[in-house]
Design a protein around this motif. Sequence first.
Motif, PDB file in Angstrom:
ATOM      1  N   ASP A 223       6.525  11.800   4.433  1.00  0.00           N
ATOM      2  CA  ASP A 223       5.727  12.626   3.536  1.00  0.00           C
ATOM      3  C   ASP A 223       6.135  14.092   3.631  1.00  0.00           C
TER       4      ASP A 223
ATOM      5  N   ASN B 235       2.775   4.902  11.354  1.00  0.00           N
ATOM      6  CA  ASN B 235       2.021   6.127  11.113  1.00  0.00           C
ATOM      7  C   ASN B 235       2.921   7.354  11.265  1.00  0.00           C
TER       8      ASN B 235
ATOM      9  N   VAL C   7       0.837  -1.206   0.000  1.00  0.00           N
ATOM     10  CA  VAL C   7       0.000   0.000   0.000  1.00  0.00           C
ATOM     11  C   VAL C   7       0.870   1.254   0.000  1.00  0.00           C
ATOM     12  N   MET C   8       1.908   1.268   0.823  1.00  0.00           N
ATOM     13  CA  MET C   8       2.782   2.446   0.873  1.00  0.00           C
ATOM     14  C   MET C   8       3.539   2.629  -0.429  1.00  0.00           C
TER      15      MET C   8
ATOM     16  N   ILE D 288       5.332   7.602   8.366  1.00  0.00           N
ATOM     17  CA  ILE D 288       4.675   8.061   7.143  1.00  0.00           C
ATOM     18  C   ILE D 288       4.525   9.574   7.163  1.00  0.00           C
TER      19      ILE D 288
ATOM     20  N   SER E 102       2.513   1.896  -3.365  1.00  0.00           N
ATOM     21  CA  SER E 102       1.606   2.494  -4.350  1.00  0.00           C
ATOM     22  C   SER E 102       1.304   3.952  -4.012  1.00  0.00           C
ATOM     23  N   GLN E 103       1.221   4.287  -2.735  1.00  0.00           N
ATOM     24  CA  GLN E 103       0.944   5.661  -2.340  1.00  0.00           C
ATOM     25  C   GLN E 103       2.131   6.587  -2.602  1.00  0.00           C
ATOM     26  N   PHE E 104       3.315   6.137  -2.248  1.00  0.00           N
ATOM     27  CA  PHE E 104       4.518   6.958  -2.434  1.00  0.00           C
ATOM     28  C   PHE E 104       5.075   6.852  -3.850  1.00  0.00           C
ATOM     29  N   GLU E 105       4.578   5.878  -4.613  1.00  0.00           N
ATOM     30  CA  GLU E 105       5.093   5.609  -5.955  1.00  0.00           C
ATOM     31  C   GLU E 105       6.612   5.427  -5.927  1.00  0.00           C
TER      32      GLU E 105
ATOM     33  N   HIS F  94      10.957   4.500  -0.242  1.00  0.00           N
ATOM     34  CA  HIS F  94      10.340   5.193   0.894  1.00  0.00           C
ATOM     35  C   HIS F  94       9.608   4.246   1.841  1.00  0.00           C
ATOM     36  N   PRO F  95       8.853   3.263   1.329  1.00  0.00           N
ATOM     37  CA  PRO F  95       8.234   2.317   2.270  1.00  0.00           C
ATOM     38  C   PRO F  95       9.266   1.503   3.059  1.00  0.00           C
TER      39      PRO F  95
END
Length: 178
Positions: free
Chosen positions: A135, A128, A75-76, A131, A78-81, A85-86
């Motif tokens: 970000d 959390n 999920v991370m 993240i 895909s969110q951070f592309e 980073h994940p």
Amino acid sequence: VGGERAVILSSDVKDLDLSGAAARIDEALARLRADHPGVFRGVAVRVAGQREESDRSMRSMLYAGLIATFLVYIVMASQFESLIHPLVILFTIPLALVGVVLVLEVLAVKISVVVLIGVILLVGIVVNNAIVLVDAVNQRRRGGMDRDAALEAAGRLRLRPILMTTTTTVLGLMPLAV
């Protein structure tokens, strides 16, 4: 049991937790096997009951933790592309676990399902917070800041919200600990 002869021994153990009692039983069985090797020929001995359930619960928690970590990474990513980073975020988990191990050792608390649930909650809080920080760093980097300046600015800007979120989460979960 299963069409074979069986002897079932049960006991009520005082002043010991489940793992302590199981360890003493294992030690006693090992001594018996060493002292009387012929007696155990063709005999299967297993400690069952609550210990079996506890072992099954621990395996399930470990399996669930590994699956959850993988899903959170996906999920991370895909969110951070980004695939990096994940990983940075997930590398904060071992740092939290160092604190868990130290506290459990100092307080002489045995690992149990309740402790593992607490660890899962802690991992959620740590991820959390990471993240939020990553970000904020990424936003500053996109704004043209170099890496070190972005890390410092994001740390200063996000420290208070991270501490507030962590404090409210810990205070909200405190009744479960008591």
